[in-house]
Each structure stands twice: as structure tokens, then as C-alpha cells.
Design a protein around this motif. Structure first.
Motif, PDB file in Angstrom:
ATOM      1  N   GLY A   1      39.686  -6.710 -63.377  1.00  0.00           N
ATOM      2  CA  GLY A   1      38.406  -6.264 -62.843  1.00  0.00           C
ATOM      3  C   GLY A   1      38.618  -5.039 -61.973  1.00  0.00           C
ATOM      4  O   GLY A   1      39.506  -5.027 -61.118  1.00  0.00           O
ATOM      5  N   ILE A   2      37.834  -3.999 -62.192  1.00  0.00           N
ATOM      6  CA  ILE A   2      37.934  -2.782 -61.379  1.00  0.00           C
ATOM      7  C   ILE A   2      36.564  -2.491 -60.780  1.00  0.00           C
ATOM      8  O   ILE A   2      35.604  -2.188 -61.500  1.00  0.00           O
ATOM      9  CB  ILE A   2      38.418  -1.575 -62.200  1.00  0.00           C
ATOM     10  N   GLY A   3      36.451  -2.638 -59.472  1.00  0.00           N
ATOM     11  CA  GLY A   3      35.209  -2.320 -58.786  1.00  0.00           C
ATOM     12  C   GLY A   3      34.072  -3.266 -59.083  1.00  0.00           C
ATOM     13  O   GLY A   3      32.912  -2.877 -59.044  1.00  0.00           O
TER      14      GLY A   3
ATOM     15  N   THR B   1      45.047 -14.438 -67.054  1.00  0.00           N
ATOM     16  CA  THR B   1      45.370 -14.106 -65.671  1.00  0.00           C
ATOM     17  C   THR B   1      44.401 -13.034 -65.173  1.00  0.00           C
ATOM     18  O   THR B   1      44.080 -12.083 -65.898  1.00  0.00           O
ATOM     19  CB  THR B   1      46.814 -13.580 -65.572  1.00  0.00           C
ATOM     20  N   LEU B   2      43.927 -13.180 -63.940  1.00  0.00           N
ATOM     21  CA  LEU B   2      42.929 -12.267 -63.387  1.00  0.00           C
ATOM     22  C   LEU B   2      43.520 -11.412 -62.282  1.00  0.00           C
ATOM     23  O   LEU B   2      44.110 -11.926 -61.327  1.00  0.00           O
ATOM     24  CB  LEU B   2      41.728 -13.061 -62.848  1.00  0.00           C
ATOM     25  N   TYR B   3      43.373 -10.101 -62.418  1.00  0.00           N
ATOM     26  CA  TYR B   3      43.678  -9.138 -61.362  1.00  0.00           C
ATOM     27  C   TYR B   3      42.374  -8.487 -60.941  1.00  0.00           C
ATOM     28  O   TYR B   3      41.527  -8.172 -61.782  1.00  0.00           O
ATOM     29  CB  TYR B   3      44.653  -8.060 -61.848  1.00  0.00           C
ATOM     30  N   GLN B   4      42.237  -8.271 -59.633  1.00  0.00           N
ATOM     31  CA  GLN B   4      41.030  -7.661 -59.104  1.00  0.00           C
ATOM     32  C   GLN B   4      41.390  -6.398 -58.324  1.00  0.00           C
ATOM     33  O   GLN B   4      42.053  -6.458 -57.284  1.00  0.00           O
ATOM     34  CB  GLN B   4      40.292  -8.632 -58.173  1.00  0.00           C
ATOM     35  N   VAL B   5      40.941  -5.250 -58.843  1.00  0.00           N
ATOM     36  CA  VAL B   5      41.096  -3.972 -58.150  1.00  0.00           C
ATOM     37  C   VAL B   5      39.796  -3.692 -57.413  1.00  0.00           C
ATOM     38  O   VAL B   5      38.747  -3.543 -58.046  1.00  0.00           O
ATOM     39  CB  VAL B   5      41.400  -2.836 -59.148  1.00  0.00           C
TER      40      VAL B   5
ATOM     41  N   ALA C   1      38.382  -8.396 -53.761  1.00  0.00           N
ATOM     42  CA  ALA C   1      39.660  -8.388 -54.481  1.00  0.00           C
ATOM     43  C   ALA C   1      40.276  -9.779 -54.571  1.00  0.00           C
ATOM     44  O   ALA C   1      41.034 -10.065 -55.498  1.00  0.00           O
ATOM     45  CB  ALA C   1      40.632  -7.422 -53.800  1.00  0.00           C
ATOM     46  N   ALA C   2      39.953 -10.650 -53.637  1.00  0.00           N
ATOM     47  CA  ALA C   2      40.573 -11.975 -53.603  1.00  0.00           C
ATOM     48  C   ALA C   2      39.734 -13.045 -54.291  1.00  0.00           C
ATOM     49  O   ALA C   2      40.121 -14.213 -54.316  1.00  0.00           O
ATOM     50  CB  ALA C   2      40.821 -12.389 -52.150  1.00  0.00           C
ATOM     51  N   LYS C   3      38.604 -12.674 -54.893  1.00  0.00           N
ATOM     52  CA  LYS C   3      37.708 -13.663 -55.487  1.00  0.00           C
ATOM     53  C   LYS C   3      38.338 -14.351 -56.691  1.00  0.00           C
ATOM     54  O   LYS C   3      39.132 -13.756 -57.428  1.00  0.00           O
ATOM     55  CB  LYS C   3      36.403 -12.996 -55.923  1.00  0.00           C
ATOM     56  N   HIS C   4      37.935 -15.606 -56.897  1.00  0.00           N
ATOM     57  CA  HIS C   4      38.316 -16.380 -58.079  1.00  0.00           C
ATOM     58  C   HIS C   4      39.834 -16.495 -58.236  1.00  0.00           C
ATOM     59  O   HIS C   4      40.357 -16.472 -59.351  1.00  0.00           O
ATOM     60  CB  HIS C   4      37.706 -15.776 -59.348  1.00  0.00           C
ATOM     61  N   HIS C   5      40.536 -16.559 -57.103  1.00  0.00           N
ATOM     62  CA  HIS C   5      41.998 -16.723 -57.106  1.00  0.00           C
ATOM     63  C   HIS C   5      42.693 -15.562 -57.804  1.00  0.00           C
ATOM     64  O   HIS C   5      43.786 -15.721 -58.373  1.00  0.00           O
ATOM     65  CB  HIS C   5      42.395 -18.045 -57.765  1.00  0.00           C
ATOM     66  N   ALA C   6      42.090 -14.384 -57.760  1.00  0.00           N
ATOM     67  CA  ALA C   6      42.658 -13.228 -58.447  1.00  0.00           C
ATOM     68  C   ALA C   6      43.865 -12.682 -57.702  1.00  0.00           C
ATOM     69  O   ALA C   6      44.012 -12.853 -56.482  1.00  0.00           O
ATOM     70  CB  ALA C   6      41.599 -12.133 -58.570  1.00  0.00           C
ATOM     71  N   HIS C   7      44.730 -12.005 -58.437  1.00  0.00           N
ATOM     72  CA  HIS C   7      45.793 -11.212 -57.828  1.00  0.00           C
ATOM     73  C   HIS C   7      45.136  -9.929 -57.329  1.00  0.00           C
ATOM     74  O   HIS C   7      44.578  -9.160 -58.117  1.00  0.00           O
ATOM     75  CB  HIS C   7      46.884 -10.890 -58.851  1.00  0.00           C
ATOM     76  N   ALA C   8      45.200  -9.685 -56.042  1.00  0.00           N
ATOM     77  CA  ALA C   8      44.450  -8.585 -55.441  1.00  0.00           C
ATOM     78  C   ALA C   8      45.233  -7.278 -55.486  1.00  0.00           C
ATOM     79  O   ALA C   8      46.441  -7.243 -55.223  1.00  0.00           O
ATOM     80  CB  ALA C   8      44.092  -8.924 -54.000  1.00  0.00           C
TER      81      ALA C   8
END
Length: 611
Positions: free
Chosen positions: A303-305, A322-326, A333-340
Motif C-alpha cells: 500500500g502506498i499512501g 504479506t502487507l507493507y504500508q508506505v 503505516a502500522a494499520k492491519h499489522h503491516a510492515h511499516a
């Protein structure tokens, strides 16, 4: 008055300070506040009104017809300017102020800057209770403006003139911050507005605020790069932060170089041109079949933005990888247990793009997404093709899209249209899609279209609105005519709240209180929307078919003033292709078998939710 101070009222000082605030953009330094929307009353006309009348074009004042509407226009202006510029709104104390609370909530949800300057009660309390004052029997400090507290990023009540020296810069810091950007409320006690004070001249010195681009942590970027290199089926989800960061070119280049497919949220739509091979279109509850297929199959979602609201994630049932949040905001950035990965979207994309120059997605992933796009494009053509029966929303959207030029901006909000537009509107240029679906606020459409046109008069603005939203808030159509800011309004009349009627039936309920025919009534109103629009000064006509719609849109394009085209639509059909489950709780106990069946389906669907 000494050489280093100047004697002004609080209102005069605030106006002068606002005019001195500038912002650095790619096009150069421009005033941050493009103007102020005002509806005057006893709480602001003698203070702020007197001050604004004296500044002319330095800080232009615009008159509206509804406080919520003018605030929507200000918010749309800020969104169209990618949060680089903003407007202010002032009202009297009382209903004028509380009329803006809905708009403040909308700005808060969508992270858009706007400065609210409602009048307030007397700080001295000498004439209390004044006209329109809300009296709290247990708290003498409360006023109606306290309603703004939970929907403002920064709130302050000005009870002494010198408080502006601290409050104004703090407000500006919030309005221009990429993390905390949103609505700011400075409640101006009406006696304080008129009070004089010896202000330091340094307070009014021209100041330039610069866009902050927080750089990401190297370790977080390295972890993301490693994850991408290890992935076989990566997917990028582009949100509004891509556009606010002006990262669309960097994202498009990254997608083209690596083959990573990109899906778009409502706020992020238009980040990629619709026909770029890597662009899968809308994602989530209102997503395309291509994007949602990729989301379900992806082993890595980036996810970006995006703030990952439920329509994007299918209420946490869509993403399996796996979820990464930019995101520039750690909260998101920390939502849904994402890698921030915390940082500005463009800065992060540029940081990890250079580390992927020798890498591309596997061929089978690229080919699978291309095949899914082919299937989706067939579904698009089927959904938007003209027919001989009462047209669907999708068919009207297709007709409008085919007539619109590549630089046109479509504006909408709430109801069924945003879902169909998210799937079906093909955006050519960034900024060409302006749909308010964070707060999903009916009545935003026409006022929002006015704000978009004000932000960039060179682009055609096409407002698509249902009859329900039009009836809620249409008065800024008259304002668009008054200001010479032309918008084209396509009004789809399905005779009620068609979207919620469909949702009602999908959850097992019977049609009730949504379509006009299903309400308690003695007789149904025969509303002549075209005549109403003409009464507000706009050009208008009603058409009976899609063929007539094409001709009417051509006349609308040639019109020098705002123009409304009305067409009856079928409230039942929606685009069958694409879409995803949405968590809408269904009654556990009911006398209706349809409700119990819907509840069983609901409970089964919830089993796929990620905790």
C-alpha cells in the motif's frame, strides 16, 4: 503606536497575516490562502466582515448560499491543488457555524486542509446569552463551536487578541504538514474580533512554507526491497498519498520498469493512466475483476499512501499476502499489522526503485494480469454499452466518458455513482477523478465541482449526481453561475436513494423508505429538476434516452454557463463484474426468511476476515 507595532483589530490582524502566508510549489511561490468563503451574520459581520472588506483582491472574499456547501467547495479546492493550497470559511455563531461541522468531518476523514473561522460567543460574557448562543447548564465555557473539536486537527478559541500570535502559526503548521493536514478551527469570539491591539509588524512579514518530504528509514526500505525481490506475485495499491505527493510519474515509471501491477483506491484513482499495461484499475468493494483477482492472488501487497479503509480491503477479506504500508503518517503505516515504511510516497518510491533496476516480476504474473485486464475490458464494454431500456448508471457513465475530453475532471460523492465510477471511469490524467468517498457525503457534488473549477478553470468539470444528493444540496449551482465558474452537471434521477435500496435488499430487507415509491406519502412529487436548475440561473434540459444525452452533452459543452442535463435511470442494475464483499451487519433475529438467509451468508463471509 511605536515604529515596531501597528494597531489593528484582531480580525484585521488575522486577515493581514493570512495574506502574508505563501507556499513553495513546483510552479513557484503562491499565496497559501486563495481566498475566504463567507456568509455573514451577527457573529462575524462587524469584525471579520469589516476586515475582509478592506483587503480587496489580496485575500478575496466569496459569497455562498449554504455554509456546508461553501466549505465543501473549499475542501475540493484543496484536494484539486493536492493539499498545496487552501481556503478559509467564516460564518456567524450558531447555525452558520454548525452547518460547517459536517464539512469539517469530511475534511478530517480525507486529510484535507481548510481553515474554519466561525464566530463565537462574547469572551467578556457581558451580554450573555447572545442570539444563537448554546448554553450548557454545567459548563460556562462551552459554545456550539465545541462541535468542531473532534473533527478538527487543531482547535482553538480566541478569547484575547494576542492569542492570534500563537494560534495562527500553529494553525498554519497543521494545514501544511503532510502528516497532520486537515481542518483547523479558530473560533473567534465576536467581541474579540473587534478589539484593537498593538501588533508587532514582524507578525505580518511575508512567509513561505515549504513542502516537507520525510525520507524513509534505510532499514525499512531495505526490508521492502528484499520482500519485493522475494515475491512472485507483488501488487501495489495506490492511494491518495501518491497524488498528494505528486508521485504519479515515479510510480508509473516503477510499474513500467518492473512490471509490478498497480490497483487504485478511490482517492488514488488517476495515479496511473487507465491504459498503462500495469494499471489494473479500482480495487476493493467497488474494484475491477482484474485488480481484485490480483489482490487475492498476490503474495505481497504494498500500500502506498492509502489509509486502508474497508472499501479498499474488502473489510479485511481481500488481501492474502504479506502487507507493507508506505505512508507519511505512522498511524496509517502500522494499520492491519503491516510492515511499516514511514515516509513521503515519492521519496520512498524513488528510494526503492533504484534498488530494483535489475529486477522484474515473473513472466507468468505479468501475463496473468494482462489476461485479467482483457477480460475486464470486455466487461467494461458490456456494462457501458447503450441499450434500448431505461439506462443504468453504468450506461450513463459510459456516455459521459465518451463525450468528455482527456483533461476533464469528473466529480461525485456518495450513493451508487462512486462505486460505478470507481470501476468504470477511465482516467487519462492525474486529477481527472475527484470523488469524495472517505466520508461519503451526499450533497458534496455540486459544491465540490465548484471548488475543482475554481482550482483550475482550464479543465472541464463534469459533476455526476443522483436526485437524492441534488435535493440535499444544490444551491452552489447558483454560486457557480454568479462567479462565472462553469460546471456541467449530469443528474441521474432514479427517484430516490437507489444505492441504499439495493443494499437494503441485499441484506434481506424489503424495499422500505428509500425509493420515493416505497415511502409513506399521500402523493409522489413530480420534480422538474431542469426547471429548478434554470431557476438558479443555469442552463438545463431533460433527455429521454442515451442518444439524446449525447446531443445534450454537446450543448452543455458549448454553453458559457453551468449546465444541467437530467436523465431518468433504472435504480436496480449495477455492474456485475468486479466488486467484493463488504461487512454490513445483518440482523441476527428477524421474522423475514430473507434476512435470516442473508445473516447466514454474512456469518460465513466473516470467516475470511483477517483479525
Amino acid at each position: 503606536m511605536s515604529a515596531l507595532t501597528i494597531r489593528l483589530t484582531t480580525a484585521q490582524a488575522l486577515v493581514r497575516w493570512m495574506a502574508a502566508q505563501h507556499v513553495a510549489t513546483d510552479a513557484g511561490e503562491v499565496p497559501f490562502f486563495a481566498g475566504i468563503w463567507a456568509i455573514f451574520g451577527h457573529g462575524n459581520v462587524a469584525g471579520l466582515g469589516e476586515a475582509l472588506a478592506d483587503v480587496g483582491d489580496t485575500l478575496p472574499t466569496y459569497r455562498a448560499h449554504n455554509e456546508q456547501g461553501m466549505a465543501h467547495a473549499a475542501i475540493a479546492f484543496a484536494k484539486a491543488h493536492r493539499r498545496e493550497r487552501a481556503m478559509a470559511c467564516t460564518t456567524s455563531v450558531g447555525p452558520g457555524a454548525t452547518n460547517m461541522v459536517t464539512a469539517a468531518a469530511l475534511a478530517h476523514v480525507n486529510r484535507l486542509p481548510v481553515l474554519f473561522l466561525p464566530g463565537d460567543v462574547y469572551a467578556s460574557r457581558r451580554p450573555d446569552p447572545v442570539l444563537q448562543q448554546i448554553e450548557d447548564f454545567g459548563d460556562g465555557t462551552v459554545s456550539a463551536n465545541d462541535c468542531f473539536r473532534p473533527v478538527s486537527r487543531y482547535f482553538d478559541r480566541i478569547t484575547r487578541p494576542e492569542q492570534i500570535l500563537d494560534a495562527a502559526p500553529r494553525a498554519m503548521a497543521v494545514l501544511t504538514d503532510p502528516v497532520s493536514a486537515g481542518p483547523v478551527t479558530l473560533a473567534l469570539c465576536q467581541d474579540v474580533q473587534a478589539q484593537a491591539y498593538d501588533w508587532p509588524e514582524s507578525f505580518f512579514v511575508r512567509r513561505v512554507w515549504r513542502r516537507r518530504r520525510p525520507r524513509p528509514d534505510e532499514g525499512e526500505v531495505s526490508a521492502l526491497v528484499d520482500a519485493i525481490r522475494a515475491a512472485e506475485r507483488p501488487l501495489i495499491v495506490a492511494g491518495g498519498g501518491v497524488l498528494y505527493s505528486r508521485a504519479e510519474a515515479a510510480l508509473a515509471a516503477l510499474a513500467q520498469a518492473t512490471g509490478v501491477p498497480v490497483a487504485e483506491t478511490q482517492a488514488g484513482k488517476g495515479a496511473l493512466a487507465w491504459d498503462q499495461p500495469e494499471a489494473l484499475g479500482a480495487i476493493g468493494v467497488t474494484g475491477t475483476s482484474a485488480a481484485n483477482r490480483a489482490a487475492a492472488a498476490a503474495d505481497l501487497v504494498i500500500g502506498i499512501g492509502t489509509r486502508l479503509q474497508d472499501f479498499t480491503t474488502g473489510s479485511r477479506t481481500l488481501f492474502g499476502g504479506t502487507l507493507y504500508q508506505v505512508n507519511v503518517a505512522p498511524h496509517d503505516a502500522a494499520k492491519h499489522h503491516a510492515h511499516a515504511v514511514v515516509g513521503d510516497a515519492r521519496a520512498v518510491i524513488e528510494a526503492f526503485a533504484t534498488q530494483l533496476e535489475d529486477w522484474q516480476v515473473p513472466t507468468d504474473w505479468r501475463e496473468a494480469n494482462a489476461a485479467a485486464l482483457t477480460t475486464w475490458n470486455i466487461a467494461f464494454e458490456a456494462a457501458t454499452a447503450p441499450g434500448d431500456t431505461l439506462p443504468s448508471d453504468a450506461q450513463v457513465i459510459g456516455a459521459v466518458w465518451r463525450q468528455a475530453n482527456d483533461d476533464a475532471v469528473v466529480v461525485s460523492a456518495a450513493g451508487g455513482l462512486p462505486g460505478e465510477l470507481h470501476k468504470l471511469w477511465r482516467t487519462h490524467r492525474p486529477g481527472g477523478y475527484h470523488v469524495e468517498y472517505g466520508f461519503s457525503c451526499m450533497g458534496y457534488e455540486i459544491a465540490g465541482g465548484l471548488g475543482v473549477k475554481m482550482a483550475d478553470p482550464s479543465r472541464d468539470v463534469v459533476v455526476m449526481v443522483g436526485d437524492g444528493s441534488y435535493l440535499m444540496l444544490n444551491s452552489e449551482l447558483a454560486t457557480s453561475v454568479m462567479l462565472g465558474l462553469k460546471v456541467t452537471v449530469v443528474l441521474l434521477d432514479n427517484r430516490g436513494y437507489g444505492c441504499i435500496n439495493r443494499l437494503q435488499q441485499a441484506t434481506g430487507g424489503r424495499p422500505f423508505n428509500n425509493l420515493l415509491a416505497d415511502t409513506r406519502h399521500d402523493m409522489l412529487p413530480a420534480i422538474d429538476f431542469a426547471a429548478h436548475a434554470r431557476s438558479l440561473g443555469a442552463g438545463a434540459e431533460k433527455v429521454a434516452s442515451l442518444a439524446e444525452l449525447d446531443a445534450a452533452l454537446a450543448r452543455a459543452a458549448a454553453s458559457p454557463i453551468s449546465y444541467v442535463v437530467v436523465i431518468d435511470t433504472d435504480p436496480v442494475p449495477t455492474t456485475a463484474a468486479g466488486g467484493h464483499w463488504w461487512d454490513v451487519a445483518v440482523a441476527e433475529v428477524s421474522t423475514r426468511l430473507d434476512v435470516l438467509t442473508a445473516r447466514a451468508h454474512y456469518e460465513d463471509s466473516r470467516k475470511g476476515q483477517v483479525k
